[in-house]
Design an enzyme around this catalytic site. Structure first.
Site, PDB file in Angstrom:
ATOM      1  N   LYS A  27       5.830 -14.865  44.314  1.00 17.85           N
ATOM      2  CA  LYS A  27       6.202 -15.645  46.076  1.00 17.85           C
ATOM      3  C   LYS A  27       5.455 -15.728  46.408  1.00 17.85           C
ATOM      4  O   LYS A  27       4.831 -16.827  47.338  1.00 17.85           O
ATOM      5  CB  LYS A  27       7.402 -15.861  46.491  1.00 17.85           C
ATOM      6  CG  LYS A  27       8.817 -15.716  44.802  1.00 17.85           C
ATOM      7  CD  LYS A  27      10.166 -15.318  44.766  1.00 17.85           C
ATOM      8  CE  LYS A  27      10.031 -14.548  45.889  1.00 17.85           C
ATOM      9  NZ  LYS A  27      10.285 -13.381  45.371  1.00 17.85           N
TER      10      LYS A  27
ATOM     11  N   ARG B 113      18.476 -17.372  48.897  1.00 22.75           N
ATOM     12  CA  ARG B 113      18.837 -16.669  48.040  1.00 22.75           C
ATOM     13  C   ARG B 113      19.904 -15.962  47.402  1.00 22.75           C
ATOM     14  O   ARG B 113      20.316 -15.183  46.451  1.00 22.75           O
ATOM     15  CB  ARG B 113      18.578 -14.720  48.953  1.00 22.75           C
ATOM     16  CG  ARG B 113      16.826 -14.224  48.730  1.00 22.75           C
ATOM     17  CD  ARG B 113      17.333 -13.185  49.664  1.00 22.75           C
ATOM     18  NE  ARG B 113      16.104 -12.110  48.790  1.00 22.75           N
ATOM     19  CZ  ARG B 113      14.391 -12.470  49.366  1.00 22.75           C
ATOM     20  NH1 ARG B 113      13.904 -12.575  50.253  1.00 22.75           N
ATOM     21  NH2 ARG B 113      13.716 -10.861  49.202  1.00 22.75           N
TER      22      ARG B 113
ATOM     23  N   ARG C 160       2.239  -1.939  44.523  1.00 24.13           N
ATOM     24  CA  ARG C 160       2.840  -2.052  46.528  1.00 24.13           C
ATOM     25  C   ARG C 160       3.386  -1.649  47.391  1.00 24.13           C
ATOM     26  O   ARG C 160       2.952  -1.559  48.325  1.00 24.13           O
ATOM     27  CB  ARG C 160       3.932  -3.751  46.199  1.00 24.13           C
ATOM     28  CG  ARG C 160       3.706  -4.461  47.433  1.00 24.13           C
ATOM     29  CD  ARG C 160       4.439  -5.727  47.352  1.00 24.13           C
ATOM     30  NE  ARG C 160       5.816  -5.421  47.755  1.00 24.13           N
ATOM     31  CZ  ARG C 160       6.422  -6.549  47.563  1.00 24.13           C
ATOM     32  NH1 ARG C 160       6.238  -7.608  46.702  1.00 24.13           N
ATOM     33  NH2 ARG C 160       7.974  -6.287  47.618  1.00 24.13           N
TER      34      ARG C 160
ATOM     35  N   ARG D 239       5.988  -0.124  52.269  1.00 27.22           N
ATOM     36  CA  ARG D 239       6.455  -0.575  52.997  1.00 27.22           C
ATOM     37  C   ARG D 239       8.031   0.048  52.610  1.00 27.22           C
ATOM     38  O   ARG D 239       8.073   0.961  51.512  1.00 27.22           O
ATOM     39  CB  ARG D 239       6.491  -2.078  51.459  1.00 27.22           C
ATOM     40  CG  ARG D 239       6.125  -3.777  52.505  1.00 27.22           C
ATOM     41  CD  ARG D 239       6.815  -4.832  51.692  1.00 27.22           C
ATOM     42  NE  ARG D 239       7.786  -5.235  51.048  1.00 27.22           N
ATOM     43  CZ  ARG D 239       8.502  -6.166  50.959  1.00 27.22           C
ATOM     44  NH1 ARG D 239       7.766  -7.290  50.613  1.00 27.22           N
ATOM     45  NH2 ARG D 239       9.985  -6.268  50.570  1.00 27.22           N
TER      46      ARG D 239
ATOM     47  N   ARG E 212      17.336  -3.598  44.943  1.00 27.37           N
ATOM     48  CA  ARG E 212      16.373  -5.132  44.889  1.00 27.37           C
ATOM     49  C   ARG E 212      16.937  -5.800  43.837  1.00 27.37           C
ATOM     50  O   ARG E 212      17.276  -7.283  43.814  1.00 27.37           O
ATOM     51  CB  ARG E 212      15.209  -4.777  45.577  1.00 27.37           C
ATOM     52  CG  ARG E 212      15.954  -4.592  46.838  1.00 27.37           C
ATOM     53  CD  ARG E 212      14.124  -4.600  47.407  1.00 27.37           C
ATOM     54  NE  ARG E 212      13.113  -5.321  48.241  1.00 27.37           N
ATOM     55  CZ  ARG E 212      12.252  -5.601  47.637  1.00 27.37           C
ATOM     56  NH1 ARG E 212      11.668  -4.555  47.226  1.00 27.37           N
ATOM     57  NH2 ARG E 212      11.062  -6.927  47.930  1.00 27.37           N
TER      58      ARG E 212
HETATM   59  P1  AMP Z   1      11.087 -10.180  51.025  1.00 23.82           P
HETATM   60  O1  AMP Z   1      10.531  -9.909  51.703  1.00 23.82           O
HETATM   61  O2  AMP Z   1      11.490 -11.669  50.490  1.00 23.82           O
HETATM   62  O3  AMP Z   1      11.183  -9.168  49.902  1.00 23.82           O
HETATM   63  O4  AMP Z   1      12.864  -9.641  51.618  1.00 23.82           O
HETATM   64  C1  AMP Z   1      12.576  -8.574  52.797  1.00 23.82           C
HETATM   65  C2  AMP Z   1      14.382  -8.131  52.922  1.00 23.82           C
HETATM   66  O5  AMP Z   1      14.949  -8.723  53.844  1.00 23.82           O
HETATM   67  C3  AMP Z   1      15.188  -8.181  51.492  1.00 23.82           C
HETATM   68  O6  AMP Z   1      14.995  -7.713  50.282  1.00 23.82           O
HETATM   69  C4  AMP Z   1      16.900  -8.979  52.557  1.00 23.82           C
HETATM   70  O7  AMP Z   1      17.130  -7.374  52.963  1.00 23.82           O
HETATM   71  C5  AMP Z   1      15.307  -9.405  53.693  1.00 23.82           C
HETATM   72  N1  AMP Z   1      16.184 -11.093  53.495  1.00 23.82           N
HETATM   73  C6  AMP Z   1      14.965 -11.926  52.927  1.00 23.82           C
HETATM   74  N2  AMP Z   1      15.171 -12.938  53.583  1.00 23.82           N
HETATM   75  C7  AMP Z   1      16.776 -12.951  52.944  1.00 23.82           C
HETATM   76  C8  AMP Z   1      17.669 -13.924  52.678  1.00 23.82           C
HETATM   77  N3  AMP Z   1      17.247 -15.810  52.366  1.00 23.82           N
HETATM   78  N4  AMP Z   1      19.092 -13.252  52.568  1.00 23.82           N
HETATM   79  C9  AMP Z   1      19.230 -12.321  52.954  1.00 23.82           C
HETATM   80  N5  AMP Z   1      18.127 -11.391  53.329  1.00 23.82           N
HETATM   81  C10 AMP Z   1      17.284 -11.788  53.132  1.00 23.82           C
END
Ligand code: AMP
Length: 192
Positions: free
Chosen positions: A13, A88, A127, A133, A144
């Site tokens: 994404k 989400r 990654r 990360r 996740r």
């Molecule tokens: P991502 O980089 O999009 O995979 O997001 C990393 C982490 O940020 C996720 O595992 C959540 O802990 C938090 N996060 C990101 N976007 C959201 C969202 N829309 N709702 C809740 N937590 C989020």
């Protein structure tokens, strides 16, 4: 063009969000990136979000919704944006709908990145090694993916019912996937 990108972690994404934003000359709002920058700057929001990020859990809806609604109120998001990683949960999607309805500026589409679990593990393990990360360890990756299946996957039906869902085969070369998305958006705009 107002787009949301849905899909499990590792589906590509972020990569496609950047390419679409460049194509449509608009901002990307990537909630994971915003949280990570708060964590590394040691802000109050960052201190609050860190434990959720580290565990691979979702940050509570009210915190995320508030943060995204403020971001979308800025002038660079007035006409177009690409939302990566938001919504989400159904509550987040409903909050977004309410905000966009008030502004009479509906979404153009919700892109759902379809990808097999084996391919996801392969990508996320790569990654983890490349980016270090803290939430890309194998145990957190599994968690996740479960969180995605339980909390986020229902959004596929949500946007399908709203006539906004565009399924994207997320396996292939980066430029090929961008082309699939642009072709899909084009088809939607000519068929409506
Ligand atoms: P991502 O980089 O999009 O995979 O997001 C990393 C982490 O940020 C996720 O595992 C959540 O802990 C938090 N996060 C990101 N976007 C959201 C969202 N829309 N709702 C809740 N937590 C989020």
């Amino acid at each position: 063009m107002r787009l949301v990108l849905l899909g499990p972690p590792g589906a590509g994404k972020g990569t496609q969000a950047a390419r679409l934003a460049e194509h449509f000359h608009c901002a990307v709002v990537a909630t994971g990136d915003i949280f990570r920058s708060h964590v590394s700057n040691g802000t109050t929001l960052g201190r609050l979000a860190q434990e959720y990020l580290d565990r691979g859990d979702l940050v509570p809806d009210e915190i995320v919704i508030d943060m995204v609604m403020q971001r979308l109120s800025q002038s660079d998001c007035e006409k177009s944006f690409v939302l990566d990683g938001f919504p989400r949960t159904v509550a987040q999607a409903e909050a977004l709908d309410t905000k966009l309805a008030e502004a009479e500026s509906p979404l153009a589409a919700a892109l759902f990145f379809e990808i097999s679990e084996e391919e996801l593990f392969r990508r996320l393990a790569g990654r983890s090694a490349a980016l270090h990360r803290s939430d890309d360890t194998e145990q957190t990756i599994r968690h996740r993916l479960e969180v995605f299946a339980i909390k986020t996957r229902p959004l596929v039906d949500y946007y399908e019912r709203g006539g906004l869902l565009l399924r994207v085969d997320a396996i292939g070369a980066i430029s090929e996937i961008t082309k699939r998305i642009l072709d899909g958006l084009e088809q939607r705009s000519t068929s409506t």
